[in-house]
Scaffold this motif. Structure first.
Motif, PDB file in Angstrom:
ATOM      1  N   LEU A 117       0.840  -1.206   0.000  1.00 35.45           N
ATOM      2  CA  LEU A 117       0.000   0.000   0.000  1.00 35.45           C
ATOM      3  C   LEU A 117       0.875   1.257   0.000  1.00 35.45           C
ATOM      4  O   LEU A 117       0.433   2.321  -0.410  1.00 35.45           O
ATOM      5  CB  LEU A 117      -0.954   0.001   1.204  1.00 35.45           C
ATOM      6  N   ILE A 118       2.116   1.142   0.506  1.00 34.58           N
ATOM      7  CA  ILE A 118       3.090   2.223   0.354  1.00 34.58           C
ATOM      8  C   ILE A 118       4.437   1.610  -0.039  1.00 34.58           C
ATOM      9  O   ILE A 118       4.707   0.442   0.299  1.00 34.58           O
ATOM     10  CB  ILE A 118       3.271   3.071   1.639  1.00 34.58           C
ATOM     11  N   TYR A 119       5.250   2.384  -0.733  1.00 35.79           N
ATOM     12  CA  TYR A 119       6.564   1.909  -1.165  1.00 35.79           C
ATOM     13  C   TYR A 119       7.650   2.659  -0.404  1.00 35.79           C
ATOM     14  O   TYR A 119       7.422   3.790   0.037  1.00 35.79           O
ATOM     15  CB  TYR A 119       6.749   2.151  -2.668  1.00 35.79           C
ATOM     16  N   PRO A 120       8.843   2.059  -0.279  1.00 39.18           N
ATOM     17  CA  PRO A 120       9.923   2.777   0.406  1.00 39.18           C
ATOM     18  C   PRO A 120      10.327   4.029  -0.379  1.00 39.18           C
ATOM     19  O   PRO A 120      10.403   3.991  -1.601  1.00 39.18           O
ATOM     20  CB  PRO A 120      11.079   1.764   0.424  1.00 39.18           C
ATOM     21  N   SER A 121      10.554   5.119   0.361  1.00 39.44           N
ATOM     22  CA  SER A 121      11.035   6.337  -0.302  1.00 39.44           C
ATOM     23  C   SER A 121      12.550   6.269  -0.470  1.00 39.44           C
ATOM     24  O   SER A 121      13.136   7.012  -1.247  1.00 39.44           O
ATOM     25  CB  SER A 121      10.644   7.578   0.506  1.00 39.44           C
ATOM     26  N   ALA A 122      13.193   5.387   0.294  1.00 40.50           N
ATOM     27  CA  ALA A 122      14.632   5.119   0.115  1.00 40.50           C
ATOM     28  C   ALA A 122      14.874   3.671   0.526  1.00 40.50           C
ATOM     29  O   ALA A 122      14.077   3.093   1.265  1.00 40.50           O
ATOM     30  CB  ALA A 122      15.447   6.058   0.991  1.00 40.50           C
ATOM     31  N   GLY A 123      15.933   3.083   0.040  1.00 41.79           N
ATOM     32  CA  GLY A 123      16.202   1.674   0.340  1.00 41.79           C
ATOM     33  C   GLY A 123      15.255   0.777  -0.437  1.00 41.79           C
ATOM     34  O   GLY A 123      14.611   1.225  -1.393  1.00 41.79           O
ATOM     35  N   SER A 124      15.147  -0.480  -0.015  1.00 43.60           N
ATOM     36  CA  SER A 124      14.279  -1.386  -0.773  1.00 43.60           C
ATOM     37  C   SER A 124      13.590  -2.390   0.139  1.00 43.60           C
ATOM     38  O   SER A 124      14.008  -2.622   1.274  1.00 43.60           O
ATOM     39  CB  SER A 124      15.100  -2.143  -1.821  1.00 43.60           C
ATOM     40  N   LEU A 125      12.514  -2.932  -0.386  1.00 39.43           N
ATOM     41  CA  LEU A 125      11.785  -4.016   0.295  1.00 39.43           C
ATOM     42  C   LEU A 125      11.515  -5.095  -0.748  1.00 39.43           C
ATOM     43  O   LEU A 125      10.933  -4.809  -1.801  1.00 39.43           O
ATOM     44  CB  LEU A 125      10.461  -3.477   0.869  1.00 39.43           C
ATOM     45  N   GLN A 126      11.983  -6.312  -0.443  1.00 37.54           N
ATOM     46  CA  GLN A 126      11.736  -7.426  -1.357  1.00 37.54           C
ATOM     47  C   GLN A 126      10.850  -8.448  -0.668  1.00 37.54           C
ATOM     48  O   GLN A 126      11.073  -8.792   0.504  1.00 37.54           O
ATOM     49  CB  GLN A 126      13.054  -8.087  -1.746  1.00 37.54           C
ATOM     50  N   ILE A 127       9.865  -8.907  -1.396  1.00 33.99           N
ATOM     51  CA  ILE A 127       8.986  -9.961  -0.897  1.00 33.99           C
ATOM     52  C   ILE A 127       8.970 -11.052  -1.972  1.00 33.99           C
ATOM     53  O   ILE A 127       8.799 -10.737  -3.163  1.00 33.99           O
ATOM     54  CB  ILE A 127       7.554  -9.428  -0.654  1.00 33.99           C
ATOM     55  N   PHE A 128       9.140 -12.291  -1.571  1.00 37.87           N
ATOM     56  CA  PHE A 128       9.258 -13.413  -2.526  1.00 37.87           C
ATOM     57  C   PHE A 128      10.331 -13.112  -3.573  1.00 37.87           C
ATOM     58  O   PHE A 128      10.113 -13.314  -4.789  1.00 37.87           O
ATOM     59  CB  PHE A 128       7.939 -13.674  -3.266  1.00 37.87           C
ATOM     60  N   ASP A 129      11.444 -12.517  -3.154  1.00 35.43           N
ATOM     61  CA  ASP A 129      12.541 -12.174  -4.071  1.00 35.43           C
ATOM     62  C   ASP A 129      12.131 -11.172  -5.138  1.00 35.43           C
ATOM     63  O   ASP A 129      12.737 -11.120  -6.215  1.00 35.43           O
ATOM     64  CB  ASP A 129      13.109 -13.431  -4.767  1.00 35.43           C
ATOM     65  N   CYS A 130      11.103 -10.404  -4.869  1.00 34.96           N
ATOM     66  CA  CYS A 130      10.600  -9.476  -5.875  1.00 34.96           C
ATOM     67  C   CYS A 130      10.487  -8.096  -5.218  1.00 34.96           C
ATOM     68  O   CYS A 130       9.987  -7.995  -4.094  1.00 34.96           O
ATOM     69  CB  CYS A 130       9.232  -9.981  -6.339  1.00 34.96           C
ATOM     70  N   ALA A 131      10.965  -7.057  -5.898  1.00 34.08           N
ATOM     71  CA  ALA A 131      10.846  -5.698  -5.332  1.00 34.08           C
ATOM     72  C   ALA A 131       9.370  -5.393  -5.108  1.00 34.08           C
ATOM     73  O   ALA A 131       8.538  -5.743  -5.947  1.00 34.08           O
ATOM     74  CB  ALA A 131      11.449  -4.684  -6.289  1.00 34.08           C
ATOM     75  N   CYS A 132       9.046  -4.778  -3.963  1.00 30.78           N
ATOM     76  CA  CYS A 132       7.625  -4.599  -3.629  1.00 30.78           C
ATOM     77  C   CYS A 132       6.892  -3.769  -4.675  1.00 30.78           C
ATOM     78  O   CYS A 132       5.709  -3.963  -4.905  1.00 30.78           O
ATOM     79  CB  CYS A 132       7.465  -3.998  -2.240  1.00 30.78           C
ATOM     80  N   GLU A 133       7.608  -2.862  -5.355  1.00 29.59           N
ATOM     81  CA  GLU A 133       6.950  -2.035  -6.388  1.00 29.59           C
ATOM     82  C   GLU A 133       6.521  -2.894  -7.575  1.00 29.59           C
ATOM     83  O   GLU A 133       5.620  -2.526  -8.322  1.00 29.59           O
ATOM     84  CB  GLU A 133       7.900  -0.945  -6.909  1.00 29.59           C
ATOM     85  N   ALA A 134       7.196  -4.045  -7.739  1.00 25.30           N
ATOM     86  CA  ALA A 134       6.912  -4.882  -8.909  1.00 25.30           C
ATOM     87  C   ALA A 134       6.022  -6.073  -8.565  1.00 25.30           C
ATOM     88  O   ALA A 134       5.789  -6.939  -9.417  1.00 25.30           O
ATOM     89  CB  ALA A 134       8.236  -5.383  -9.505  1.00 25.30           C
ATOM     90  N   LEU A 135       5.510  -6.097  -7.330  1.00 22.89           N
ATOM     91  CA  LEU A 135       4.681  -7.248  -6.942  1.00 22.89           C
ATOM     92  C   LEU A 135       3.443  -7.315  -7.817  1.00 22.89           C
ATOM     93  O   LEU A 135       2.742  -6.332  -7.994  1.00 22.89           O
ATOM     94  CB  LEU A 135       4.221  -7.114  -5.486  1.00 22.89           C
ATOM     95  N   ARG A 136       3.179  -8.480  -8.352  1.00 23.32           N
ATOM     96  CA  ARG A 136       2.014  -8.639  -9.209  1.00 23.32           C
ATOM     97  C   ARG A 136       0.860  -9.211  -8.384  1.00 23.32           C
ATOM     98  O   ARG A 136       1.046  -9.612  -7.243  1.00 23.32           O
ATOM     99  CB  ARG A 136       2.346  -9.550 -10.394  1.00 23.32           C
ATOM    100  N   CYS A 137      -0.315  -9.236  -9.023  1.00 20.99           N
ATOM    101  CA  CYS A 137      -1.512  -9.698  -8.303  1.00 20.99           C
ATOM    102  C   CYS A 137      -1.314 -11.082  -7.695  1.00 20.99           C
ATOM    103  O   CYS A 137      -1.728 -11.344  -6.574  1.00 20.99           O
ATOM    104  CB  CYS A 137      -2.706  -9.711  -9.237  1.00 20.99           C
ATOM    105  N   GLU A 138      -0.643 -11.974  -8.456  1.00 20.48           N
ATOM    106  CA  GLU A 138      -0.504 -13.342  -7.951  1.00 20.48           C
ATOM    107  C   GLU A 138       0.408 -13.400  -6.713  1.00 20.48           C
ATOM    108  O   GLU A 138       0.257 -14.266  -5.865  1.00 20.48           O
ATOM    109  CB  GLU A 138      -0.031 -14.314  -9.047  1.00 20.48           C
ATOM    110  N   HIS A 139       1.362 -12.440  -6.620  1.00 24.34           N
ATOM    111  CA  HIS A 139       2.191 -12.364  -5.418  1.00 24.34           C
ATOM    112  C   HIS A 139       1.350 -11.893  -4.241  1.00 24.34           C
ATOM    113  O   HIS A 139       1.388 -12.446  -3.162  1.00 24.34           O
ATOM    114  CB  HIS A 139       3.336 -11.360  -5.614  1.00 24.34           C
ATOM    115  N   ARG A 140       0.580 -10.831  -4.502  1.00 24.61           N
ATOM    116  CA  ARG A 140      -0.221 -10.250  -3.422  1.00 24.61           C
ATOM    117  C   ARG A 140      -1.234 -11.246  -2.902  1.00 24.61           C
ATOM    118  O   ARG A 140      -1.576 -11.238  -1.727  1.00 24.61           O
ATOM    119  CB  ARG A 140      -0.938  -8.999  -3.914  1.00 24.61           C
TER     120      ARG A 140
END
Lengths: 264, 272
Positions: free
Chosen positions: A55-78
């Protein structure tokens, strides 16, 4: 072998309108880990969850979920991230049954323009069975007690067949007996489904016996470790103030802090 | 009664009211559950401004109503997002601004155009063949889209954040729903009038909520109340020579009051 990190914060900072809610968090959560997130009001607990939910993205640094950058998470990841929100009681007149609420957990996986199939109905039935609500499945959701609504919302999250379950203060506003039942249920589901759990709460004494790892937030990651390592005056005082009391009850640490709960 | 049905204008009015009653009642369910009903009032007044503009410059009124109605949704959504404010604020501003525009355009007209006021107060008995075709086409489009995204609209009405977190494009679907609400208002504008079309969106759904225990039953009950109110409006309007829009709204308001008093909803307890 160390389990694979399913969530990885790398020096991640989250801001709203120029105000930094959480700064420079570096943290790994491994597959199957049960993490309790504690911290005083406004310490960034809910921000951490919003980041995990995309629902929000990092303004600096990164967050990866399932080896995927959170900004690029697709519906199937979510769809693989189950979420139990901090929720006010639903309007008692809202026309929705328990079954319909639990089925909503499947909608992400079913996809747009498609209808639930038999397999989806079986998963929902199994989820309702897991939380002991199957006998009331046609009952209006709004007419349930707070504890029962939380059980149904857990069933909705389980219907997603999630790898990660995020819980935001699920035991707030319900009586002590129901709180205990809910935390027991969450522990059982963690073991049964090998779920990775991130459980945000202000209730240190409820979370410390059930979480494998505790993290303490204070607008940054203040501490991370096993509950026995974290529940010390040295670690908690800088966050909760000098008035924090670390006592023993039934041979277990018992923490008294001056903290009122809010939605920060 | 059979003789009545042989009149072309009554046939058109009954068909138009069936479609309008159905579409507004179905869309109204989501509008009521999402707390989005105010956009209906905003769109209605904006669409009326479109009608007055069309009469002033000599354009088809329906087309301008559509342009102004949809613009309301786009502009208020943009302003809401840009200014980080609650939706009722930009809608409230737009509502009054477009009403002022309507008065402005009426003032600019060289000659008096009494038919403009038909759009303000509604006249279902004067629906023409070509208007009926447009109402039919847009009703089919709206109902088809609702059918396609029914489960998603249901989810975002219940819990938008959760829907977004589950991987459903909730913001886009919410915007689509706003457009459908706006479209429903525009097709009902001539029949019920800008002053009262909001009621057709809200009242059947609100009355149905008093009886319903699930989404399907609310949808069906709302549709029955919407269509029945519209038909009663047409028939009473013809028999007693009274304004159709007002009759439709008064009848549905009566059903709402009856539902509140007799649905038994207030007696329902909580499961322990």
């Amino acid at each position: 072998m160390t389990p694979h990190p399913i969530i990885r914060f790398s020096n991640a900072t989250f801001s709203y309108k120029g105000h930094t809610a959480l700064e420079g968090v570096t943290l790994d959560v491994h597959e199957g880990e049960f993490v309790g997130v504690i911290g005083p009001n406004g310490s960034g607990k809910t921000t951490l969850l919003k980041g995990l939910l995309g629902l929000i993205y990092p303004s600096a640094g990164s967050l990866q979920i399932f080896d995927c950058a959170c900004e690029a998470l697709r519906c199937e990841h979510r769809a693989r991230i189950g979420y139990l929100p901090q929720k006010e009681r639903t309007d008692p007149n809202y026309p929705i049954t328990i079954w319909e609420v639990a089925m909503m957990g499947r909608y992400g996986a079913i996809g747009l323009l498609k209808r639930p199939k038999r397999q989806d109905r079986e998963i929902v039935l199994e989820s309702l069975e897991a939380v002991g609500m199957v006998s009331l499945k046609d009952h209006p959701f709004g007419q349930l007690s707070g504890g029962q609504q939380q059980r149904v919302l857990i069933a909705r999250a389980l219907s997603q067949r999630p790898d990660i379950l995020l819980l935001d203060e699920p035991t707030t506003g319900i009586d002590a007996t129901t709180q205990k039942r809910l935390s027991d249920l969450i522990c059982r589901l963690h073991q049964q489904y090998k779920l990775t759990i991130v459980f945000v709460t202000h209730d240190i004494n409820m979370i410390s016996p059930i979480a494998e790892t505790l993290i303490v937030l204070n607008n940054r990651l203040h501490a991370k470790g096993r509950p026995s390592e974290i529940l010390t005056k040295e670690i908690l005082s800088p966050v909760y103030g000098e008035e924090v009391i670390v006592a023993k009850r039934d041979q277990k640490p018992y923490i008294i802090v001056h903290d009122t709960h809010d939605h920060a | 009664m059979l003789e009545l049905l042989s009149y072309g204008f009554i046939q058109r009015a009954l068909l138009a009211s069936l479609l309008i009653g159905l579409v507004c009642a179905v869309i109204g369910v989501f509008a009521v559950l999402r707390g989005m009903t105010f956009i209906g009032a905003g769109t209605a007044h904006s669409a009326f401004a479109g009608v007055t503009f069309a009469f002033w410059i000599g354009f088809p009124p329906f087309l301008m109503a559509l342009v102004f109605g949809l613009s309301t949704v786009w502009i208020t959504s943009y302003v809401q997002e840009k200014g980080k404010m609650k939706p009722d604020v930009p809608i409230g501003v737009f509502y009054t601004f477009t009403m002022a525009l309507a008065i402005f355009f009426i003032g600019l007209m060289k000659t008096s155009r009494p038919e403009v006021f038909g759009y303000l107060f509604g006249s279902i008995l004067s629906v023409t063949q070509s208007e009926l075709i447009v109402i039919f086409a847009l009703s089919v489009v709206i109902l088809f889209i609702v059918g396609l995204f029914f489960k998603e609209f249901h989810f975002i009405s219940f819990d938008q954040d959760m829907a977004e977190a589950s991987g459903i494009p909730a913001k886009k679907l919410s915007f689509l729903l706003l457009n459908l609400i706006s479209l429903a208002v525009v097709i009902a504008l001539k029949s019920v009038g800008a002053m009262l079309v909001f009621a057709l969106l809200v009242i059947p759904a609100a009355a149905a909520q008093q009886w319903a225990t699930n989404m399907r039953s609310m949808m069906i009950t709302s549709a029955i109340i919407g269509v029945a109110s519209s038909w009663m409006g047409v028939l009473l309007s013809y028999w007693f020579d009274v304004p159709s829009g007002a009759t439709i709204v008064m009848f549905s308001a009566g059903v709402f009051l009856f539902s509140v008093l007799f649905s038994g909803r207030q007696r329902m307890g909580q499961t322990s």
